[in-house]
Design a protein around this motif. Sequence first.
Motif, short mmCIF file in Angstrom:
data_model
loop_
_atom_site.label_atom_id
_atom_site.label_comp_id
_atom_site.label_asym_id
_atom_site.label_seq_id
_atom_site.Cartn_x
_atom_site.Cartn_y
_atom_site.Cartn_z
N VAL A 127 27.93 -136.84 72.16
CA VAL A 127 27.30 -137.65 71.12
C VAL A 127 26.10 -136.90 70.54
O VAL A 127 25.89 -136.89 69.32
N ALA A 128 25.33 -136.22 71.39
CA ALA A 128 24.20 -135.42 70.90
C ALA A 128 24.70 -134.28 70.01
O ALA A 128 24.09 -133.96 68.98
N HIS A 129 25.83 -133.67 70.40
CA HIS A 129 26.38 -132.56 69.61
C HIS A 129 26.78 -133.03 68.21
O HIS A 129 26.66 -132.27 67.24
N LEU A 130 27.23 -134.25 68.10
CA LEU A 130 27.65 -134.78 66.80
C LEU A 130 26.49 -134.90 65.82
O LEU A 130 26.70 -135.07 64.62
N ASN A 131 25.27 -134.79 66.34
CA ASN A 131 24.09 -134.86 65.49
C ASN A 131 23.50 -133.50 65.16
O ASN A 131 22.44 -133.42 64.55
N THR A 132 24.16 -132.41 65.56
CA THR A 132 23.66 -131.09 65.24
C THR A 132 23.86 -130.80 63.75
O THR A 132 24.73 -131.38 63.10
N ALA A 133 23.07 -129.85 63.24
CA ALA A 133 23.12 -129.53 61.81
C ALA A 133 24.49 -129.01 61.40
O ALA A 133 24.98 -129.33 60.31
N LEU A 134 25.13 -128.23 62.27
CA LEU A 134 26.44 -127.67 61.92
C LEU A 134 27.49 -128.77 61.78
O LEU A 134 28.32 -128.75 60.87
N VAL A 135 27.46 -129.75 62.67
CA VAL A 135 28.41 -130.86 62.57
C VAL A 135 28.07 -131.75 61.37
O VAL A 135 28.97 -132.15 60.62
N ARG A 136 26.80 -132.02 61.16
CA ARG A 136 26.40 -132.88 60.02
C ARG A 136 26.78 -132.25 58.69
O ARG A 136 26.94 -132.97 57.69
N TRP A 137 26.94 -130.93 58.66
CA TRP A 137 27.33 -130.26 57.40
C TRP A 137 28.61 -130.86 56.83
O TRP A 137 28.78 -130.92 55.61
N ALA A 138 29.52 -131.30 57.69
CA ALA A 138 30.81 -131.84 57.22
C ALA A 138 30.63 -132.99 56.24
O ALA A 138 31.51 -133.25 55.41
N TRP A 139 29.50 -133.68 56.30
CA TRP A 139 29.23 -134.80 55.39
C TRP A 139 28.41 -134.38 54.17
O TRP A 139 28.14 -135.19 53.30
N ALA A 140 28.02 -133.12 54.11
CA ALA A 140 27.29 -132.59 52.94
C ALA A 140 27.78 -131.17 52.68
O ALA A 140 27.00 -130.22 52.72
N PRO A 141 29.09 -131.02 52.42
CA PRO A 141 29.68 -129.68 52.34
C PRO A 141 29.50 -128.97 51.00
O PRO A 141 29.94 -127.83 50.85
N GLY A 142 28.88 -129.62 50.06
CA GLY A 142 28.64 -128.98 48.77
C GLY A 142 29.92 -128.79 47.95
O GLY A 142 30.93 -129.46 48.16
N THR A 143 29.87 -127.84 47.03
CA THR A 143 31.00 -127.58 46.14
C THR A 143 31.64 -126.24 46.47
O THR A 143 31.00 -125.35 47.06
N ASN A 144 32.90 -126.09 46.08
CA ASN A 144 33.60 -124.82 46.32
C ASN A 144 33.28 -123.83 45.20
O ASN A 144 32.47 -124.11 44.31
N ALA A 145 33.94 -122.67 45.24
CA ALA A 145 33.66 -121.62 44.26
C ALA A 145 33.98 -122.05 42.83
O ALA A 145 33.42 -121.51 41.88
N GLN A 146 34.86 -123.03 42.66
CA GLN A 146 35.20 -123.53 41.33
C GLN A 146 34.27 -124.67 40.89
O GLN A 146 34.43 -125.22 39.80
N GLY A 147 33.34 -125.03 41.74
CA GLY A 147 32.40 -126.09 41.40
C GLY A 147 32.87 -127.48 41.74
O GLY A 147 32.19 -128.46 41.45
N ALA A 148 34.04 -127.61 42.36
CA ALA A 148 34.57 -128.92 42.74
C ALA A 148 33.98 -129.35 44.09
O ALA A 148 33.86 -128.52 45.00
N PRO A 149 33.61 -130.61 44.23
CA PRO A 149 33.06 -131.06 45.51
C PRO A 149 34.09 -131.01 46.63
O PRO A 149 35.25 -131.35 46.42
N ARG A 150 33.67 -130.56 47.79
CA ARG A 150 34.55 -130.58 48.96
C ARG A 150 34.67 -132.01 49.48
O ARG A 150 33.73 -132.79 49.39
N SER A 151 35.81 -132.32 50.05
CA SER A 151 36.01 -133.66 50.60
C SER A 151 35.20 -133.82 51.88
O SER A 151 34.83 -132.85 52.54
#
Length: 199
Positions: free
Chosen positions: A149-173
């Motif tokens: 549960v603590a691991h699920l709060n690490t920055a690397l895991v949290r990235w999945a919910w704020a993945p930004g956009t891809n090279a074409q500018g489309a938002p990642r799911s």
Amino acid sequence: MRARAHPAFAILACLFALLLASFPGERVFAADAGGSSPARSAALFEKMVPVLMHPRCLNCHSRADFPRQGDDRHRHTMNISRGPDDHGAPALQCKTCHQTANQPASGVPGAPDWHLAPLRMAWESLSAGELCRALLDPQRGGMPPEKLVAHLNTALVRWAWAPGTNAQGAPRSTPPLSHEAFVEVARQWRASGSECPGT
């Protein structure tokens, strides 16, 4: 004589039910808050599976000797290899391109300590029960439920919910539950005994 409920209470109850139904992905499963049984605990883990099996997680928890990208999980376009410590080849490590934050101009994603999960932690093709048991097995990179549960709060895991956009500018799911709802279900699973589905 029995007192009758005021009509306003019935209306409020209906409105509350409609509100909950409008946000099914965001509910924190309040109905699961009470009691503990192996079946209830296993059912809670089942609610975690769609997140764990989302491409944002699976692309890192891969059986391949290279990272994957995109919702179609294609091979990394730069032909990157896993490397001896899961951080890329010695001459081209993940951190060469992947910084501590997303790069909007290039579409290169980033978070602190960007790297692949070790091969022993590969999740591809596992059933819900197999995945649950692997997460709890130290030989497979698993950990005690409270550390998970603590691991699920690490920055690397949290990235999945704020993945930004891809090279074409489309938002990642992003995964089907919010990060807060996912962690809350994980906490409830831990508190209920950390039971795994049978299959």
